[in-house]
Design a protein around this motif. Structure first.
Motif, PDB file in Angstrom:
ATOM      1  N   VAL A  32      11.815  -7.012  -4.689  1.00  0.00           N
ATOM      2  CA  VAL A  32      11.003  -8.198  -4.997  1.00  0.00           C
ATOM      3  C   VAL A  32      10.077  -7.874  -6.163  1.00  0.00           C
ATOM      4  O   VAL A  32       9.605  -6.741  -6.298  1.00  0.00           O
ATOM      5  CB  VAL A  32      10.159  -8.683  -3.784  1.00  0.00           C
ATOM      6  CG1 VAL A  32      11.048  -9.288  -2.725  1.00  0.00           C
ATOM      7  CG2 VAL A  32       9.310  -7.565  -3.212  1.00  0.00           C
ATOM      8  N   GLU A  67       7.103  -8.412  -6.765  1.00  0.00           N
ATOM      9  CA  GLU A  67       5.723  -8.035  -6.484  1.00  0.00           C
ATOM     10  C   GLU A  67       5.569  -6.581  -6.069  1.00  0.00           C
ATOM     11  O   GLU A  67       4.465  -6.071  -6.029  1.00  0.00           O
ATOM     12  CB  GLU A  67       5.146  -8.940  -5.394  1.00  0.00           C
ATOM     13  CG  GLU A  67       4.758 -10.321  -5.895  1.00  0.00           C
ATOM     14  CD  GLU A  67       5.975 -11.141  -6.289  1.00  0.00           C
ATOM     15  OE1 GLU A  67       7.080 -10.874  -5.766  1.00  0.00           O
ATOM     16  OE2 GLU A  67       5.832 -12.034  -7.140  1.00  0.00           O
ATOM     17  N   ALA A  68       6.680  -5.915  -5.739  1.00  0.00           N
ATOM     18  CA  ALA A  68       6.567  -4.517  -5.315  1.00  0.00           C
ATOM     19  C   ALA A  68       6.063  -3.670  -6.478  1.00  0.00           C
ATOM     20  O   ALA A  68       6.231  -4.015  -7.645  1.00  0.00           O
ATOM     21  CB  ALA A  68       7.912  -4.017  -4.830  1.00  0.00           C
ATOM     22  N   PRO A 102       0.716   0.697   3.454  1.00  0.00           N
ATOM     23  CA  PRO A 102       1.550  -0.217   4.235  1.00  0.00           C
ATOM     24  C   PRO A 102       2.991  -0.295   3.731  1.00  0.00           C
ATOM     25  O   PRO A 102       3.903  -0.517   4.506  1.00  0.00           O
ATOM     26  CB  PRO A 102       0.836  -1.546   4.066  1.00  0.00           C
ATOM     27  CG  PRO A 102      -0.580  -1.185   3.838  1.00  0.00           C
ATOM     28  CD  PRO A 102      -0.555   0.095   3.064  1.00  0.00           C
ATOM     29  N   LYS A 103       3.169  -0.087   2.423  1.00  0.00           N
ATOM     30  CA  LYS A 103       4.530  -0.199   1.900  1.00  0.00           C
ATOM     31  C   LYS A 103       5.392   0.987   2.346  1.00  0.00           C
ATOM     32  O   LYS A 103       6.585   0.842   2.535  1.00  0.00           O
ATOM     33  CB  LYS A 103       4.511  -0.296   0.378  1.00  0.00           C
ATOM     34  CG  LYS A 103       4.217  -1.718  -0.091  1.00  0.00           C
ATOM     35  CD  LYS A 103       4.217  -1.780  -1.600  1.00  0.00           C
ATOM     36  CE  LYS A 103       2.890  -2.326  -2.068  1.00  0.00           C
ATOM     37  NZ  LYS A 103       2.682  -2.161  -3.495  1.00  0.00           N
ATOM     38  N   MET A 152      12.164  -2.481   4.110  1.00  0.00           N
ATOM     39  CA  MET A 152      12.207  -3.079   2.779  1.00  0.00           C
ATOM     40  C   MET A 152      13.498  -2.702   2.073  1.00  0.00           C
ATOM     41  O   MET A 152      14.161  -3.540   1.471  1.00  0.00           O
ATOM     42  CB  MET A 152      11.006  -2.569   1.967  1.00  0.00           C
ATOM     43  CG  MET A 152      10.191  -3.687   1.449  1.00  0.00           C
ATOM     44  SD  MET A 152       9.017  -3.348   0.152  1.00  0.00           S
ATOM     45  CE  MET A 152       8.183  -1.922   0.475  1.00  0.00           C
ATOM     46  N   SER A 185      16.607  -5.192   1.043  1.00  0.00           N
ATOM     47  CA  SER A 185      16.691  -5.443  -0.405  1.00  0.00           C
ATOM     48  C   SER A 185      18.064  -5.071  -0.946  1.00  0.00           C
ATOM     49  O   SER A 185      18.534  -5.655  -1.901  1.00  0.00           O
ATOM     50  CB  SER A 185      15.634  -4.630  -1.160  1.00  0.00           C
ATOM     51  OG  SER A 185      14.350  -4.943  -0.729  1.00  0.00           O
ATOM     52  N   PHE A 223       0.802  -0.509 -11.698  1.00  0.00           N
ATOM     53  CA  PHE A 223       0.324  -1.881 -11.599  1.00  0.00           C
ATOM     54  C   PHE A 223       0.574  -2.425 -10.189  1.00  0.00           C
ATOM     55  O   PHE A 223       1.645  -2.225  -9.632  1.00  0.00           O
ATOM     56  CB  PHE A 223       1.045  -2.744 -12.633  1.00  0.00           C
ATOM     57  CG  PHE A 223       0.624  -4.180 -12.581  1.00  0.00           C
ATOM     58  CD1 PHE A 223      -0.622  -4.555 -13.035  1.00  0.00           C
ATOM     59  CD2 PHE A 223       1.469  -5.146 -12.072  1.00  0.00           C
ATOM     60  CE1 PHE A 223      -1.022  -5.874 -12.986  1.00  0.00           C
ATOM     61  CE2 PHE A 223       1.082  -6.468 -12.014  1.00  0.00           C
ATOM     62  CZ  PHE A 223      -0.165  -6.834 -12.473  1.00  0.00           C
ATOM     63  N   GLY A 224      -0.416  -3.078  -9.659  1.00  0.00           N
ATOM     64  CA  GLY A 224      -0.239  -3.695  -8.349  1.00  0.00           C
ATOM     65  C   GLY A 224      -0.402  -2.738  -7.194  1.00  0.00           C
ATOM     66  O   GLY A 224      -0.125  -3.092  -6.059  1.00  0.00           O
ATOM     67  N   CYS A 225      -0.848  -1.521  -7.465  1.00  0.00           N
ATOM     68  CA  CYS A 225      -1.039  -0.569  -6.364  1.00  0.00           C
ATOM     69  C   CYS A 225      -2.280  -0.985  -5.574  1.00  0.00           C
ATOM     70  O   CYS A 225      -3.385  -0.990  -6.088  1.00  0.00           O
ATOM     71  CB  CYS A 225      -1.209   0.853  -6.877  1.00  0.00           C
ATOM     72  SG  CYS A 225      -1.628   2.012  -5.557  1.00  0.00           S
ATOM     73  N   GLY A 226      -2.056  -1.345  -4.336  1.00  0.00           N
ATOM     74  CA  GLY A 226      -3.155  -1.837  -3.517  1.00  0.00           C
ATOM     75  C   GLY A 226      -4.190  -0.768  -3.240  1.00  0.00           C
ATOM     76  O   GLY A 226      -5.390  -1.020  -3.230  1.00  0.00           O
ATOM     77  N   ARG A 242      -6.163  -2.969   2.992  1.00  0.00           N
ATOM     78  CA  ARG A 242      -7.330  -2.751   2.150  1.00  0.00           C
ATOM     79  C   ARG A 242      -8.625  -3.326   2.715  1.00  0.00           C
ATOM     80  O   ARG A 242      -9.707  -2.863   2.415  1.00  0.00           O
ATOM     81  CB  ARG A 242      -7.079  -3.455   0.813  1.00  0.00           C
ATOM     82  CG  ARG A 242      -6.718  -2.540  -0.280  1.00  0.00           C
ATOM     83  CD  ARG A 242      -6.471  -3.332  -1.512  1.00  0.00           C
ATOM     84  NE  ARG A 242      -5.218  -4.056  -1.451  1.00  0.00           N
ATOM     85  CZ  ARG A 242      -4.704  -4.706  -2.483  1.00  0.00           C
ATOM     86  NH1 ARG A 242      -5.342  -4.716  -3.620  1.00  0.00           N
ATOM     87  NH2 ARG A 242      -3.564  -5.339  -2.386  1.00  0.00           N
ATOM     88  N   ILE A 246       2.605  -2.392  10.479  1.00  0.00           N
ATOM     89  CA  ILE A 246       2.436  -1.664   9.231  1.00  0.00           C
ATOM     90  C   ILE A 246       1.142  -2.060   8.554  1.00  0.00           C
ATOM     91  O   ILE A 246       0.958  -1.844   7.369  1.00  0.00           O
ATOM     92  CB  ILE A 246       3.618  -1.879   8.271  1.00  0.00           C
ATOM     93  CG1 ILE A 246       3.690  -3.349   7.854  1.00  0.00           C
ATOM     94  CG2 ILE A 246       4.913  -1.449   8.883  1.00  0.00           C
ATOM     95  CD1 ILE A 246       4.488  -3.517   6.585  1.00  0.00           C
TER      96      ILE A 246
END
Lengths: 337, 370
Positions: free
Chosen positions: A50, A52-53, A90-91, A98, A102, A274-277, B80, B278
């Motif tokens: 996806v 957004e990953a 969480p990922k 996932m 995918s 980029f996008g690393c929470g 978070r 998770i």
């Protein structure tokens, strides 16, 4: 026929590869590591994930695809937590699911859960489960595990001495190099730069646009979080107002506090994707500590699949120039670049 | 001490009651709006998730009206949200609010002393009877406002005269800020609910049903989801929202520390797709999605803030649920850059698709003669 187990060269491979490789090889399986990240692996990963990953997850999926038709099993453990009351991300926790949803038509996955959030009491049960894909002989599994642990300790020691697990593989650290570097340091010309970030960002040469090599080519001494005593990092991290519940975050924040106090580097480069929470919080707190308390020059580089290498080079050059000036003028320049 | 708190949908009504019943002086911040978001965006790390940015904006509104203390809930990872309090303190410090007090209500995780200390600090009393009584009333209010919202979800697509539901509902938000204490508030809620339920319905309207799943804040806070429930309602769609604050609170504050849970069914539904917790609500998101599909909803919409880690995992899985159950699924991601026009276009296209599917199904039935 030997069982072929494919290990994708992404995410936790940079922290645990020697452990897993030794374990499965001791059990008699053949371990196949996917190729180092390249354009086609990245492209395949991007296509099958996806949007957004984050970049490392996309790269990971690319590696899974690289192994897809070559192996009997793909090794994607469900790593929830490796320390008590801590998590990874969480990922990571949802990674097997996932990947499975995918990418179609995958060989069976070794997706045993590793969860030490509460305790390590069932560690051996987890190990047996990992081993059960190859053999049912518990004694043999235990022996393989012990062998793997030894190898893993050796690996960690090497990291601490300054070896870098580039693309997941540690090349034996040559002592003469370090002596040479130390001498340069004495003469005052060499720079010492800490590079920070998640291991899977830093050590993936393609994903990181060769950041490590670029610095090494300029004779810059590199410090990473892996080289600092974990006990020291923990001591610093424990002084945080609230327990940092991400293991990667704890390591990085502890390192930031250590560097801010010791001030033993000329600059810090933080590589994030980029996008690393996790980084949206860790990098921010890290930067605040380093700039405010440490007064150390800081550069943030954020990469994703769209990042151009020329832009990264320019920023690196400017940063290094700034450090040179600062050193020459004995630190009279602002730390804010 | 004057306390303010961040917004999340109708939670403010209950928090207001809790603190009022305890006799704590409070400032209810203005509803979330563009200004709050702008302030938050300006001062927060760029890639942090949206709720934190809006929170910062809420606080500023509260401070302007004289608040000197913030109360917020937390968690202990892996999402978070668990580190919001620390980061927000740093941000506020940088903005010049050094002396703001933060009272954090983290789930106890076995450490009940710390939790109770925070509660007594906030409540300014050590009398557990008084605290529990206030808490009970606040939870009561939560269930009441959730019931009110449910009434709007039911009535909006069915009302004969469009806009009536919102007239009563908007009036409720104005009225509830003016009243004090449990009794009055409860009366205002019930009146609004009755008014809405009494609205005349259009009997022959075809109603589609959409289940809304995703990250709790973006699902619940109408400003950040661009009023999706209202939008869908006005298009003649009955919305079912998977997450309610009342359930969340009961779950997280009381049941899960005791290792109990109400979410058994949802977890079971999610099991074929995702087996473990998770963080965040990824498992619930998938589970609710499956349940809606099983219950024959016409479509599922997932909403989450850009870069939300658990929801990205759910998003990777949901297309599989979509094909397995033949139920259309739409994913909407929001952040401060979300443009309303693009958002509307996607929702309209999705509802058109659902409408068309429904018509086709009807026609097939007619043709087959059954």
């Amino acid at each position: 026929m030997t069982i072929k187990i494919g290990i994708p060269r992404g995410l936790w491979v940079y922290d645990y590869y020697p452990l897993w490789k030794t374990f499965y090889e001791a059990l008699g399986a053949e371990v196949i590591l996917s190729n180092p990240t390249n354009k086609s692996i990245l492209d395949q990963g991007v296509k099958n994930t996806v949007d957004e990953a984050c970049l490392p997850v996309k790269i990971f999926n690319g590696h899974v695809l690289d192994l897809k038709d070559k192996v009997d099993y793909i090794f994607v453990p469900k790593i929830m937590s490796v320390y008590r009351k801590e998590y990874i991300c969480p990922k990571f926790c949802g990674l097997p699911e996932m990947v499975k949803h995918s990418i179609p038509d995958l060989p069976p996955m070794i997706d045993t859960e590793i969860n030490f959030n509460r305790s390590r009491k069932h560690l051996m049960r987890t190990v047996y489960e990992f081993g059960s894909y190859v053999t049912t002989n518990k004694k043999q599994i235990k022996k393989a595990y012990e062998e793997a642990l030894q190898e893993y300790e050796k690996f960690k020691k090497q990291l601490k001495q300054g070896a870098l697990p580039l693309d997941g593989i540690v090349k034996p650290y040559v002592i003469t190099d370090s002596q040479e570097q130390k001498e340069i340091k004495k003469s005052g010309n060499a720079k010492r730069i800490a590079i920070m970030g998640h291991s899977y960002n830093l050590y993936d040469t393609y994903g990181s646009m060769n950041l490590v090599k670029k610095l090494q080519d300029q004779n810059i001494e590199i410090i990473t979080a892996e080289m600092i005593d974990y006990k020291v990092i923990n001591q610093y991290a424990e002084t945080l107002e609230k327990k940092m519940f991400w293991s990667f975050g704890r390591k990085l924040l502890g390192t930031a506090m250590y560097l801010a106090v010791e001030k033993n580097v000329d600059g810090i480069i933080y590589l994030s994707s980029f996008g690393c929470g996790i980084d949206s919080i860790i990098e921010d707190l890290f930067e605040r500590k380093i700039r405010k308390e440490g007064g150390i020059p800081f550069l943030l580089i954020t990469v994703d699949e769209h990042t151009g290498e020329a832009g990264v080079n320019t920023r690196l050059e400017a940063f290094m120039d700034m450090i040179d000036w600062r050193k020459r003028d004995e630190g009279n320049l602002s730390a804010h670049g | 001490m004057k306390v303010t708190f961040p917004h999340m949908g109708n939670q403010y009504v209950a928090t207001k009651i809790l603190l009022e019943e305890l006799g704590v002086d409070i400032v209810v911040p203005a509803e979330c709006n563009q200004e709050a978001l702008n302030i938050g965006t300006q001062h927060s790390p760029e890639s942090i998730c949206l709720p934190l940015k809006v929170n910062i904006g809420n606080y500023m509104k509260g401070f302007k009206e004289g608040a000197d203390t913030i109360v917020l809930t937390g968690s202990c990872g892996p999402c978070r949200f668990g580190y919001y309090s620390i980061l927000q303190k740093e941000i506020l410090k940088d903005m010049g609010y050094d002396d703001i007090k933060v009272i954090l209500l983290d789930p106890p995780q076995g450490d009940y002393k710390n939790f109770i200390d925070s509660v007594t600090e906030l409540a300014q009393t050590k009398n557990p009877y008084k605290i529990l009584r206030a808490l009970k009333k606040a939870i009561q209010i939560l269930y009441e406002v959730d019931a009110l919202e449910e009434a709007t979800h039911y009535k909006r697509p069915r009302q004969k005269q469009k806009g009536l539901v919102d007239r009563y509902y908007d009036q409720f938000h104005k009225d509830v800020r003016k009243v004090y204490g449990y009794k009055e508030t409860s009366r205002v809620i019930e009146k609004a609910r009755q008014d809405i339920l009494n609205i005349e319905e259009e009997p022959n309207r075809e109603i589609l049903k959409i289940g809304i799943i995703g990250e709790i804040y973006t699902v619940i806070e109408p400003f950040v989801n661009l009023n999706i429930e209202k939008k869908l309602g006005d298009m003649g769609i009955e919305v079912h929202r998977s997450l309610k604050i009342s359930h969340w609170l009961t779950e997280h504050l009381f049941l899960s520390p005791l290792n109990l849970t109400m979410e058994g069914k949802t977890r079971k539904a999610a099991e074929p797709y995702i087996k473990t917790m998770i963080g965040g609500h990824a498992r619930e998101t998938v589970g609710h999605g499956v349940r809606y599909a099983q219950e024959g909803f016409d479509g599922i919409i997932q909403i989450y803030p850009f870069t939300c880690m658990p929801e990205i995992v759910a998003q990777s899985i949901l297309p599989k649920v979509e094909t397995d159950y033949n139920t259309p699924y739409l994913c909407l991601i929001v952040d401060e850059m979300t443009g309303e026009a693009g958002f509307n276009t996607r929702i309209e296209a999705f509802t058109d698709l659902l409408q068309r599917r429904k018509e086709l199904r009807h026609n097939e039935k007619l043709l087959s003669g059954n």
